[in-house]
Design an enzyme around this catalytic site. Structure first.
Site, PDB file in Angstrom:
ATOM      1  N   HIS A 102     -23.490  24.907   4.009  1.00 21.68           N
ATOM      2  CA  HIS A 102     -23.641  25.346   2.618  1.00 21.68           C
ATOM      3  C   HIS A 102     -22.576  26.393   2.312  1.00 21.68           C
ATOM      4  CE1 HIS A 102     -25.607  26.569  -1.115  1.00 21.68           C
ATOM      5  NE2 HIS A 102     -25.432  27.835  -0.722  1.00 21.68           N
ATOM      6  N   SER A 127      -0.941  -9.388  -0.310  1.00 19.50           N
ATOM      7  CA  SER A 127      -1.183 -10.047  -1.595  1.00 19.50           C
ATOM      8  C   SER A 127      -0.184  -9.585  -2.631  1.00 19.50           C
ATOM      9  CB  SER A 127      -2.605  -9.741  -2.072  1.00 19.50           C
ATOM     10  OG  SER A 127      -2.777  -8.338  -2.243  1.00 19.50           O
ATOM     11  N   CYS A 140       0.812  -1.219   0.000  1.00 19.98           N
ATOM     12  CA  CYS A 140       0.000   0.000   0.000  1.00 19.98           C
ATOM     13  C   CYS A 140       0.843   1.266   0.000  1.00 19.98           C
ATOM     14  CB  CYS A 140      -0.933  -0.008   1.215  1.00 19.98           C
ATOM     15  SG  CYS A 140      -1.977   1.455   1.337  1.00 19.98           S
TER      16      CYS A 140
END
Length: 462
Positions: free
Chosen positions: A441, A141, A42
């Protein structure tokens, strides 16, 4: 030889998080890693460097498409791939060194070398035996290929080689329309490559919400990425000046071929368990080559645990992290737990795609009554000001209880927006709970609230 409470084999996101949590809980801990740096795939050759490349290519694209519109005038930038790779590597180094610091801070010993289970409670590292009451396998993996395709990491590459190309290829063929293929394909497409994606299935991003799949493919096609779906790749022929990819179309068994300068093989990943001594230790495996674990992530051998990509479930760094913390807490006598129903998935293309929970297809298959709340980013003021009005938020809720069952977002900051829904699902929230929560907002997150409103009486700005 040293004695520990816990030895973790593998220092990727699952392994290093597990080791740190074990140490925080008072356990004497060591972590085995054979790389020169911590962080696993990673941090070194996966998530982090690819995000750096995605960010750089997106900035380049913005400069060529929207800067002038925003009144940012000047000479358009050119790509210096060598300099971009230096930036990518500096990002990697700052993160891997950060893990080293955390190991020292938490008193986790780094055992450098390849780790192997050498008997009950024993781990061999670089010829030396260390003992531990508990051993956690977190070896991750490796890239999976297809029969007949030889990876050289120069012209025929996995994601690792794609992050180290010396120049931008004129033509790139990506085999596989999953997360890795689409992310790296979009990087090189923005940098100037002619990118074609070959996918065995008839849809991209297998397992994702069907409506998102269709919209996502249309957006990527509009960006210039070509797709050939239902294509079973037969092989990659290495010629002197080019590569030739051959395939068969599943719909009519016809033959096809396409030339490329670089071929990216992105056909998934497989558990990395070679040389760990698992068979000798009697650790039970699944038919797919994964380590078999119970609900608490324990193997059939007392004192041996497994987490992350080596066991069943999605191969995601954050899933491995959660499992790492859960195992550490269980070993320490606490109630470690992972909620596999609330693990988000994100594709970091532009636009981003994020999802959590069930898809509409899954709900239909189980015969569950549900409501759909959708809101387009074109109705979001912030998105329009950022030229990111494509895409939508889709919320799925139980028809009777209004409890949130899943969410699917394609649009700006999708990977961040999805977590509001994750928190809601952890607490059993209803769509109305999201709808009645005040959102600042102007923000992208207002689109999530509008989708929640759409599950009820209707969105305001749609």
């Amino acid at each position: 030889m040293a004695n520990y409470d816990v030895i973790v084999i593998g220092a990727g996101p699952g392994g290093y998080v597990c080791a740190i949590r074990c140490a925080q809980l008072g356990l004497k801990t060591a972590c085995v890693e054979s790389r020169e740096t911590l962080g696993g795939t990673c941090l070194n050759v996966g998530c982090i460097p690819s995000k750096a490349m995605l960010h750089a290519s997106e900035m380049y694209h913005e400069a060529h498409t929207h800067f002038e519109t925003m009144g940012l005038m000047g000479v358009s930038p050119k790509v210096d791939l060598g300099k971009m790779l230096e930036y990518k590597q500096s990002t990697v180094e700052s993160n891997t060194k950060g893990i080293e610091f955390l190991f020292k801070k938490n008193k986790v010993d780094w055992l450098k070398g390849h780790g192997k289970v050498a008997g009950k409670g024993k781990v061999e590292v670089a010829g030396e035996i260390h003992e531990a009451k508990h051993i956690v396998i977190a070896t991750g993996s490796e890239a999976a290929s297809l029969p007949g395709i030889e990876i050289d990491e120069e012209r025929v590459v996995t994601s690792t080689g794609a992050l180290e190309l010396k120049s931008v290829p004129k033509k790139m063929v990506v085999i596989g329309a999953g997360v890795i293929g689409l992310e790296m394909g979009s990087v090189y497409s923005r940098l100037g490559s002619d990118v074609t994606v070959l996918e065995f299935l008839d849809v991209i991003t297998p397992g994702m919400d069907g409506e998102v799949q269709k919209s996502f493919q249309k957006m990527l096609t509009k960006q210039g990425i070509n797709f050939t779906l239902g294509a079973a790749v037969q092989g990659v022929q290495k010629l002197k000046s080019k590569l030739k990819v051959t395939y068969k179309l599943r719909k009519d068994d016809s033959d096809g071929a396409i030339d490329a300068d670089v071929v990216l093989v992105a056909t998934g990943r497989k558990p990395y368990t070679d040389g760990l001594g698992l068979a000798e230790a009697g650790v039970e495996m699944t038919e797919r080559g994964q380590i078999k674990t119970d609900a608490h992530l324990a193997t059939n051998i007392e004192g041996i645990w497994a987490i992350g990509d080596v066991i069943t479930g999605p191969m995601l760094a954050h899933k491995a992290e959660d499992e790492g913390m859960a195992v550490a807490e269980t070993i320490a006598g606490q109630k470690g737990h992972v909620n596999y129903k609330v693990i988000p998935g994100v594709i970091y293309t532009s636009p981003e795609v994020a999802s959590v929970g069930q898809t509409e297809e899954q709900l239909k298959e189980e015969g569950r009554a549900y409501t759909v709340g959708k809101f387009p980013f074109m109705g979001n003021a912030r998105a329009k000001s950022h030229f990111t009005g494509d895409g939508f938020v889709k919320l799925l809720a139980d028809k009777e209880t209004d409890r949130i069952l899943g969410a699917h977002i394609i649009g700006p900051m999708a990977g961040d927006l999805i977590h509001e829904i994750c928190v809601g699902m952890e607490f059993g929230a209803a769509a109305e709970d999201i709808a009645r929560t005040c959102h600042a907002h102007p923000t992208f997150s207002e689109a999530v609230r509008e989708a929640a409103l759409a599950c009820g009486d209707g969105a305001i700005h749609a």
